[in-house]
Design a protein around this motif. Structure first.
Motif, PDB file in Angstrom:
ATOM      1  N   THR A   1       5.735  13.468   1.368  1.00 20.99           N
ATOM      2  CA  THR A   1       5.477  11.941   1.101  1.00 20.99           C
ATOM      3  C   THR A   1       5.217  11.360   2.129  1.00 20.99           C
ATOM      4  O   THR A   1       4.889  10.271   2.362  1.00 20.99           O
ATOM      5  CB  THR A   1       4.750  11.558  -0.008  1.00 20.99           C
ATOM      6  N   SER A   2       6.783  11.231   2.128  1.00 19.90           N
ATOM      7  CA  SER A   2       7.209  10.614   3.683  1.00 19.90           C
ATOM      8  C   SER A   2       6.567  10.716   4.783  1.00 19.90           C
ATOM      9  O   SER A   2       6.383  10.103   5.644  1.00 19.90           O
ATOM     10  CB  SER A   2       8.297  10.505   3.487  1.00 19.90           C
TER      11      SER A   2
ATOM     12  N   ALA B   1       7.861   3.399   5.010  1.00 17.20           N
ATOM     13  CA  ALA B   1       7.656   4.524   4.896  1.00 17.20           C
ATOM     14  C   ALA B   1       9.003   5.222   5.303  1.00 17.20           C
ATOM     15  O   ALA B   1       9.544   6.829   5.267  1.00 17.20           O
ATOM     16  CB  ALA B   1       6.766   5.091   5.859  1.00 17.20           C
ATOM     17  N   LEU B   2       9.592   4.542   6.724  1.00 11.34           N
ATOM     18  CA  LEU B   2      10.671   5.190   7.570  1.00 11.34           C
ATOM     19  C   LEU B   2      11.980   5.681   5.989  1.00 11.34           C
ATOM     20  O   LEU B   2      13.220   6.690   6.042  1.00 11.34           O
ATOM     21  CB  LEU B   2      11.163   4.328   8.534  1.00 11.34           C
ATOM     22  N   GLY B   3      12.300   4.001   5.640  1.00 13.85           N
ATOM     23  CA  GLY B   3      13.250   4.348   4.661  1.00 13.85           C
ATOM     24  C   GLY B   3      13.009   4.855   3.524  1.00 13.85           C
ATOM     25  O   GLY B   3      13.688   6.258   3.564  1.00 13.85           O
ATOM     26  N   GLY B   4      11.576   5.651   2.546  1.00  9.09           N
ATOM     27  CA  GLY B   4      11.252   7.081   2.080  1.00  9.09           C
ATOM     28  C   GLY B   4      12.346   7.895   2.914  1.00  9.09           C
ATOM     29  O   GLY B   4      12.435   9.161   1.790  1.00  9.09           O
ATOM     30  N   LEU B   5      11.483   8.068   3.358  1.00  5.95           N
ATOM     31  CA  LEU B   5      12.006   8.669   4.801  1.00  5.95           C
ATOM     32  C   LEU B   5      13.836  10.268   4.652  1.00  5.95           C
ATOM     33  O   LEU B   5      13.708  10.402   4.172  1.00  5.95           O
ATOM     34  CB  LEU B   5      11.317   9.442   6.394  1.00  5.95           C
ATOM     35  N   VAL B   6      13.899   8.675   4.824  1.00 10.59           N
ATOM     36  CA  VAL B   6      15.468   8.829   4.386  1.00 10.59           C
ATOM     37  C   VAL B   6      16.252   9.500   3.942  1.00 10.59           C
ATOM     38  O   VAL B   6      16.925  10.643   2.990  1.00 10.59           O
ATOM     39  CB  VAL B   6      16.251   7.433   5.212  1.00 10.59           C
ATOM     40  N   VAL B   7      15.522   8.583   2.411  1.00  6.28           N
ATOM     41  CA  VAL B   7      16.020   8.766   1.483  1.00  6.28           C
ATOM     42  C   VAL B   7      16.102   9.441   0.759  1.00  6.28           C
ATOM     43  O   VAL B   7      16.647  10.684   0.334  1.00  6.28           O
ATOM     44  CB  VAL B   7      15.584   7.765  -0.267  1.00  6.28           C
TER      45      VAL B   7
ATOM     46  N   PHE C   1       0.557  -0.851  -0.088  1.00  9.65           N
ATOM     47  CA  PHE C   1      -0.189   0.208  -0.033  1.00  9.65           C
ATOM     48  C   PHE C   1       0.684   1.360   0.221  1.00  9.65           C
ATOM     49  O   PHE C   1       1.231   1.767  -1.130  1.00  9.65           O
ATOM     50  CB  PHE C   1      -0.756  -0.457   1.595  1.00  9.65           C
ATOM     51  N   THR C   2       2.224   1.375   0.945  1.00  9.13           N
ATOM     52  CA  THR C   2       3.026   2.117   0.638  1.00  9.13           C
ATOM     53  C   THR C   2       3.860   2.713  -0.086  1.00  9.13           C
ATOM     54  O   THR C   2       4.264   3.254  -0.776  1.00  9.13           O
ATOM     55  CB  THR C   2       3.810   1.962   1.976  1.00  9.13           C
ATOM     56  N   VAL C   3       4.583   1.322  -0.529  1.00 12.17           N
ATOM     57  CA  VAL C   3       4.601   1.053  -2.332  1.00 12.17           C
ATOM     58  C   VAL C   3       4.019   2.179  -2.842  1.00 12.17           C
ATOM     59  O   VAL C   3       4.773   2.235  -4.318  1.00 12.17           O
ATOM     60  CB  VAL C   3       5.463  -0.242  -2.584  1.00 12.17           C
ATOM     61  N   LEU C   4       2.911   1.890  -3.604  1.00  8.49           N
ATOM     62  CA  LEU C   4       2.256   2.187  -4.186  1.00  8.49           C
ATOM     63  C   LEU C   4       2.204   3.749  -4.468  1.00  8.49           C
ATOM     64  O   LEU C   4       1.707   4.319  -5.311  1.00  8.49           O
ATOM     65  CB  LEU C   4       0.745   1.695  -4.114  1.00  8.49           C
ATOM     66  N   ASP C   5       2.179   4.405  -3.171  1.00  9.48           N
ATOM     67  CA  ASP C   5       1.705   5.645  -2.200  1.00  9.48           C
ATOM     68  C   ASP C   5       3.486   6.541  -3.414  1.00  9.48           C
ATOM     69  O   ASP C   5       3.073   7.838  -4.206  1.00  9.48           O
ATOM     70  CB  ASP C   5       1.732   6.331  -1.320  1.00  9.48           C
ATOM     71  N   TYR C   6       4.248   5.891  -3.115  1.00  3.68           N
ATOM     72  CA  TYR C   6       5.668   6.147  -3.672  1.00  3.68           C
ATOM     73  C   TYR C   6       5.274   6.534  -5.541  1.00  3.68           C
ATOM     74  O   TYR C   6       6.073   6.811  -6.416  1.00  3.68           O
ATOM     75  CB  TYR C   6       6.808   5.247  -3.328  1.00  3.68           C
ATOM     76  N   VAL C   7       5.085   4.910  -5.806  1.00  6.54           N
ATOM     77  CA  VAL C   7       4.810   4.642  -7.828  1.00  6.54           C
ATOM     78  C   VAL C   7       4.550   5.562  -8.293  1.00  6.54           C
ATOM     79  O   VAL C   7       5.213   6.572  -8.685  1.00  6.54           O
ATOM     80  CB  VAL C   7       4.698   3.139  -7.498  1.00  6.54           C
TER      81      VAL C   7
ATOM     82  N   TYR D   1      -8.398   7.798   5.313  1.00  9.06           N
ATOM     83  CA  TYR D   1      -7.919   7.316   3.996  1.00  9.06           C
ATOM     84  C   TYR D   1      -7.372   8.777   3.865  1.00  9.06           C
ATOM     85  O   TYR D   1      -6.922   8.921   2.901  1.00  9.06           O
ATOM     86  CB  TYR D   1      -7.813   6.124   3.848  1.00  9.06           C
ATOM     87  N   GLY D   2      -9.011   9.662   2.998  1.00  8.91           N
ATOM     88  CA  GLY D   2      -8.958  10.624   1.827  1.00  8.91           C
ATOM     89  C   GLY D   2      -7.355  11.029   2.556  1.00  8.91           C
ATOM     90  O   GLY D   2      -7.410  12.170   2.232  1.00  8.91           O
ATOM     91  N   GLY D   3      -7.814  11.568   3.871  1.00 11.16           N
ATOM     92  CA  GLY D   3      -6.634  12.861   4.613  1.00 11.16           C
ATOM     93  C   GLY D   3      -5.764  12.018   3.747  1.00 11.16           C
ATOM     94  O   GLY D   3      -4.639  13.458   4.717  1.00 11.16           O
ATOM     95  N   ARG D   4      -5.655  10.541   4.236  1.00 11.14           N
ATOM     96  CA  ARG D   4      -3.672  10.521   4.404  1.00 11.14           C
ATOM     97  C   ARG D   4      -3.389  10.128   2.427  1.00 11.14           C
ATOM     98  O   ARG D   4      -2.388  11.513   2.131  1.00 11.14           O
ATOM     99  CB  ARG D   4      -3.781   9.021   4.230  1.00 11.14           C
ATOM    100  N   GLU D   5      -4.425  10.525   1.236  1.00 14.58           N
ATOM    101  CA  GLU D   5      -4.216  10.652  -0.460  1.00 14.58           C
ATOM    102  C   GLU D   5      -3.516  11.794   0.103  1.00 14.58           C
ATOM    103  O   GLU D   5      -2.602  12.526  -1.099  1.00 14.58           O
ATOM    104  CB  GLU D   5      -5.355  10.674  -1.061  1.00 14.58           C
ATOM    105  N   PHE D   6      -4.746  13.452   0.696  1.00 16.02           N
ATOM    106  CA  PHE D   6      -4.390  14.652   0.546  1.00 16.02           C
ATOM    107  C   PHE D   6      -3.412  15.073   0.939  1.00 16.02           C
ATOM    108  O   PHE D   6      -3.148  15.917   0.117  1.00 16.02           O
ATOM    109  CB  PHE D   6      -5.157  15.363   1.458  1.00 16.02           C
ATOM    110  N   THR D   7      -2.489  14.339   1.924  1.00 16.25           N
ATOM    111  CA  THR D   7      -1.279  15.125   2.813  1.00 16.25           C
ATOM    112  C   THR D   7       0.159  14.360   2.103  1.00 16.25           C
ATOM    113  O   THR D   7       0.763  14.870   2.160  1.00 16.25           O
ATOM    114  CB  THR D   7      -0.843  14.348   3.851  1.00 16.25           C
ATOM    115  N   THR D   8      -0.270  13.362   0.877  1.00 21.08           N
ATOM    116  CA  THR D   8       0.528  13.109  -0.497  1.00 21.08           C
ATOM    117  C   THR D   8       1.137  13.899  -0.824  1.00 21.08           C
ATOM    118  O   THR D   8       2.470  14.032  -1.308  1.00 21.08           O
ATOM    119  CB  THR D   8       0.298  11.638  -0.747  1.00 21.08           C
ATOM    120  N   TYR D   9       0.777  14.683  -1.060  1.00 19.75           N
ATOM    121  CA  TYR D   9       0.978  16.204  -2.015  1.00 19.75           C
ATOM    122  C   TYR D   9       0.874  17.368  -1.676  1.00 19.75           C
ATOM    123  O   TYR D   9      -0.147  17.420  -0.768  1.00 19.75           O
ATOM    124  CB  TYR D   9      -0.328  15.961  -3.450  1.00 19.75           C
TER     125      TYR D   9
END
Length: 267
Positions: free
Chosen positions: A66-67, A125-131, A36-42, A185-193
């Motif tokens: 996003t991270s 997600a933690l790995g994504g934050l570091v990168v 689920f998180t991988v798809l957010d980054y993709v 979940y809608g809020g999570r999508e909003f905060t991704t961008y």
């Protein structure tokens, strides 16, 4: 450790041991949650395959936003995500059994179905934050590190409050699942961008009235030192912990009102 916390710790440990007995199932669930998180980054990376910037932000900068949101949501989902099962517990009468025990209801509800498989989502997600933080080429000072550590924790508090507040609606409206999901979940999508990507009215309602803009967008601007394209002052990022605290207080009020309102399945 204080006795109540020890009891809840035993409940969580029992859940973890139970789920780890089925290692194949647990591994598949762990992978599924992580995807689920991988798809957010993709999705973000795919968007940047057709444009060099998004609302004026580069790929590393958007990935930082996003991270922060992903880590915050992952923390909240791991800690209190089970509260969204409240509607099922009300419908089946399971909540009645919790009410007669000499323990607080919310910790019981969270411990009774703790899901360690959600750790996969959080770890990625933690790995994504570091990168993302490395790719942004930040000015590495002690204050930068403090903000980078604090931002996802504050986001986690906000999302945890959102989970509890949205789930509490089930005390009055038992079929409120879709409403709750639209917020969490809608809020999570909003905060991704970046929030300047959204239209005026939509942005004002979600980013400022509901506080989603203080989850990842303004903390990311503070960490990177980027001026806000919307023209807001730099100090506005300092409001993020206040917004999270207010959200937690509101969630506590909603929960306590709901518990007092609830009369049991037999009424």
């Amino acid at each position: 450790m204080d006795r109540p916390f020890r009891v809840y710790g035993h409940l969580v440990a029992a859940q973890v041991r139970s789920q780890l007995q089925y290692r194949t199932s647990f591994t598949l669930d762990l992978i599924g949650q992580t995807l689920f998180t991988v798809l957010d980054y993709v999705t973000v990376i795919v968007l940047f395959s057709v444009t060099p910037t998004l609302a004026g932000f580069t790929l590393p900068q958007v990935l930082l936003i996003t991270s922060i949101a992903a880590v915050g949501f992952g923390l909240a989902d791991l800690a209190v995500g089970n509260v969204e099962r409240l509607k099922a517990y009300i419908r089946t009468g399971t909540l009645d059994a919790m009410l007669i025990r000499p323990r607080r209801v919310l910790p019981q509800l969270l411990a009774i179905d703790f899901q360690p498989r959600r750790l996969g989502r959080l770890a990625f997600a933690l790995g994504g934050l570091v990168v993302a933080s490395v790719a942004c080429e930040l000015d590495w000072t002690v204050w930068t590190v403090v903000k980078l550590v604090a931002a996802p924790i504050v986001a986690g508090v906000y999302f945890s409050a959102l989970f509890v507040a949205a789930a509490s609606v089930a005390f009055w409206w038992i079929d409120s699942g879709e409403f709750a999901n639209s917020l969490t979940y809608g809020g999570r999508e909003f905060t991704t961008y970046p929030i300047n990507l959204y239209g005026g009215l939509f942005r004002h309602v979600f980013a400022f009235a509901l506080g989603f803009g203080f989850v990842s967008y303004y903390p990311a601007l503070s960490i990177t030192g980027i001026p806000d394209p919307l023209g807001m002052p730099t100090w506005i990022a300092a409001l993020s912990p206040i917004v999270a605290a207010l959200a937690a207080a509101l969630a506590a009020v909603c929960w306590h009102l709901g518990i007092r309102h609830y009369n049991g399945t037999g009424s």
